[in-house]
Design a protein around this motif. Structure first.
Motif, mmCIF file in Angstrom:
data_model
loop_
_atom_site.group_PDB
_atom_site.id
_atom_site.type_symbol
_atom_site.label_atom_id
_atom_site.label_comp_id
_atom_site.label_asym_id
_atom_site.label_seq_id
_atom_site.Cartn_x
_atom_site.Cartn_y
_atom_site.Cartn_z
ATOM 1 N N GLU A 1 0.836 -1.261 -0.033
ATOM 2 C CA GLU A 1 0.010 -0.124 -0.061
ATOM 3 C C GLU A 1 0.863 1.431 -0.050
ATOM 4 O O GLU A 1 0.497 2.231 -0.744
ATOM 5 N N ARG A 2 1.987 1.337 0.673
ATOM 6 C CA ARG A 2 2.777 2.373 0.792
ATOM 7 C C ARG A 2 3.605 2.641 -0.604
ATOM 8 O O ARG A 2 3.723 3.763 -0.992
ATOM 9 N N LYS A 3 3.902 1.418 -1.133
ATOM 10 C CA LYS A 3 4.462 1.747 -2.496
ATOM 11 C C LYS A 3 3.674 2.130 -3.591
ATOM 12 O O LYS A 3 3.906 3.034 -4.326
ATOM 13 N N GLN A 4 2.370 1.712 -3.498
ATOM 14 C CA GLN A 4 1.268 2.292 -4.366
ATOM 15 C C GLN A 4 0.990 3.868 -4.113
ATOM 16 O O GLN A 4 0.887 4.482 -5.160
ATOM 17 N N ALA A 5 0.960 4.124 -2.979
ATOM 18 C CA ALA A 5 0.837 5.484 -2.551
ATOM 19 C C ALA A 5 1.833 6.487 -3.057
ATOM 20 O O ALA A 5 1.668 7.371 -3.583
ATOM 21 N N SER A 6 2.994 5.994 -2.964
ATOM 22 C CA SER A 6 4.243 6.618 -3.395
ATOM 23 C C SER A 6 4.067 6.718 -4.765
ATOM 24 O O SER A 6 4.539 7.870 -5.431
ATOM 25 N N ALA A 7 3.895 5.911 -5.671
ATOM 26 C CA ALA A 7 3.798 5.822 -6.914
ATOM 27 C C ALA A 7 2.637 6.790 -7.394
ATOM 28 O O ALA A 7 2.842 7.482 -8.369
ATOM 29 N N GLU A 8 1.443 6.804 -6.800
ATOM 30 C CA GLU A 8 0.587 7.707 -7.231
ATOM 31 C C GLU A 8 1.059 8.989 -6.922
ATOM 32 O O GLU A 8 0.874 10.039 -7.776
ATOM 33 N N ARG A 9 1.617 9.404 -5.958
ATOM 34 C CA ARG A 9 2.227 10.741 -5.493
ATOM 35 C C ARG A 9 3.236 11.209 -6.622
ATOM 36 O O ARG A 9 2.931 12.167 -7.082
ATOM 37 N N LYS A 10 4.258 10.246 -6.929
ATOM 38 C CA LYS A 10 5.033 10.703 -8.029
ATOM 39 C C LYS A 10 4.458 10.804 -9.234
ATOM 40 O O LYS A 10 4.977 11.833 -10.095
ATOM 41 N N ALA A 11 3.383 10.018 -9.671
ATOM 42 C CA ALA A 11 2.817 10.465 -11.105
ATOM 43 C C ALA A 11 2.229 11.901 -10.850
ATOM 44 O O ALA A 11 2.237 12.431 -11.974
ATOM 45 N N ALA A 12 1.453 12.084 -9.736
ATOM 46 C CA ALA A 12 0.743 13.157 -9.672
ATOM 47 C C ALA A 12 1.827 14.605 -9.762
ATOM 48 O O ALA A 12 1.531 15.361 -10.463
ATOM 49 N N VAL A 13 2.839 14.400 -9.237
ATOM 50 C CA VAL A 13 3.836 15.574 -9.327
ATOM 51 C C VAL A 13 4.283 15.445 -10.665
ATOM 52 O O VAL A 13 4.427 16.635 -11.296
ATOM 53 N N GLN A 14 4.851 14.515 -11.378
ATOM 54 C CA GLN A 14 5.212 14.466 -12.692
ATOM 55 C C GLN A 14 4.141 14.932 -13.688
ATOM 56 O O GLN A 14 4.502 15.769 -14.485
ATOM 57 N N ASP A 15 3.018 14.747 -13.424
ATOM 58 C CA ASP A 15 1.739 15.203 -14.397
ATOM 59 C C ASP A 15 1.785 16.850 -14.135
ATOM 60 O O ASP A 15 1.536 17.199 -15.146
ATOM 61 N N ARG A 16 1.758 17.402 -13.114
ATOM 62 C CA ARG A 16 1.775 18.787 -12.598
ATOM 63 C C ARG A 16 2.934 19.419 -13.511
ATOM 64 O O ARG A 16 2.751 20.426 -13.961
ATOM 65 N N ARG A 17 4.262 18.640 -13.299
ATOM 66 C CA ARG A 17 5.290 19.377 -13.906
ATOM 67 C C ARG A 17 5.226 19.400 -15.369
ATOM 68 O O ARG A 17 5.554 20.334 -16.294
ATOM 69 N N THR A 18 4.628 18.295 -16.152
ATOM 70 C CA THR A 18 4.504 18.192 -17.452
ATOM 71 C C THR A 18 3.672 19.291 -17.882
ATOM 72 O O THR A 18 4.002 20.144 -19.055
ATOM 73 N N ARG A 19 2.762 19.478 -17.058
ATOM 74 C CA ARG A 19 1.530 20.414 -17.501
ATOM 75 C C ARG A 19 2.083 21.882 -17.351
ATOM 76 O O ARG A 19 1.680 22.892 -18.150
ATOM 77 N N MET A 20 2.686 21.912 -16.510
ATOM 78 C CA MET A 20 3.540 23.270 -16.197
ATOM 79 C C MET A 20 4.450 23.846 -17.318
ATOM 80 O O MET A 20 4.509 24.744 -18.017
#
Length: 202
Positions: free
Chosen positions: A61-80
């Motif tokens: 569960e921690r791995k999945q939550a960490s992966a989701e956070r990284k994906a969200a950060v990467q998505d925000r950076r790409t859009r920025m």
């Protein structure tokens, strides 16, 4: 007979009230009492770590939550970097700032060469200390041209913005400084990324 009945009713009500002896508790108070005792604060660091480990879930569960956070950060950076206004920093938001970025990115600015040229000159000074005087003079000349071009760029940007956005209050020194800072950055390192090619008329 009616008097006796009334007296009996009164005695019954008084007895019920007397047996209770306290007001009816509120619902939230009653629920709070049913929740059970609160766990005491941990006494040692080891106990605190054990409690955190027990509450943070399994390893998967921690791995999945960490992966989701990284994906969200990467998505925000790409859009920025793509220039989506919603994901930009406050200093970059708005059509005026986007227009200024296009003006700067569409120009071939000498001020953008300052950083790489300054680095080359500084390195050459370490390699050949005898060139220190020449390097210092070259740096001063570069700074003079940088200031002159920055002043010219600020005037150009403010004039163009007043033509395109006559009601905008985002003009003057702040807008000129914004254009100068972007122009002084290496093109590949600019954020948001340039949306126009050099030499394109804006």
């Amino acid at each position: 007979m009616d008097g006796g009945s009334a007296a009996g009713t009164t005695r019954t009500a008084v007895t019920a009230t007397a047996s209770k002896g306290r007001p009816t508790p509120k619902r939230r108070d009653a629920q709070g009492k049913r929740r059970g005792p609160i766990a005491p604060a941990p006494l040692t660091a080891k106990e605190a770590r054990a409690r955190r480990k027990a509450t943070r879930g399994s390893k998967e569960e921690r791995k999945q939550a960490s992966a989701e956070r990284k994906a969200a950060v990467q998505d925000r950076r790409t859009r920025m970097l793509a220039g989506e206004d919603k994901y930009l920093l406050p200093r970059d938001q708005g059509p005026v700032r986007a227009f200024v970025r296009d003006i700067v990115d569409g120009r071939r600015n000498l001020v953008g060469l300052f950083m790489p040229m300054a680095l080359v000159l500084i390195l050459s000074m370490f390699v050949a200390p005898a060139l220190q005087t020449i390097v210092t003079l070259a740096m001063l000349v570069m700074m003079f041209f940088m200031i002159a071009e920055g002043f010219l760029l600020g005037r150009i940007v403010n004039g163009r913005v007043r033509e395109r956005f006559p009601d905008s209050e985002d003009t003057g020194y702040k807008l000129g400084w914004y254009a100068f800072v972007r122009a002084s950055q290496i093109r590949k390192m600019r954020a948001p990324k340039p949306q126009v090619s050099p030499g394109v008329a804006i």
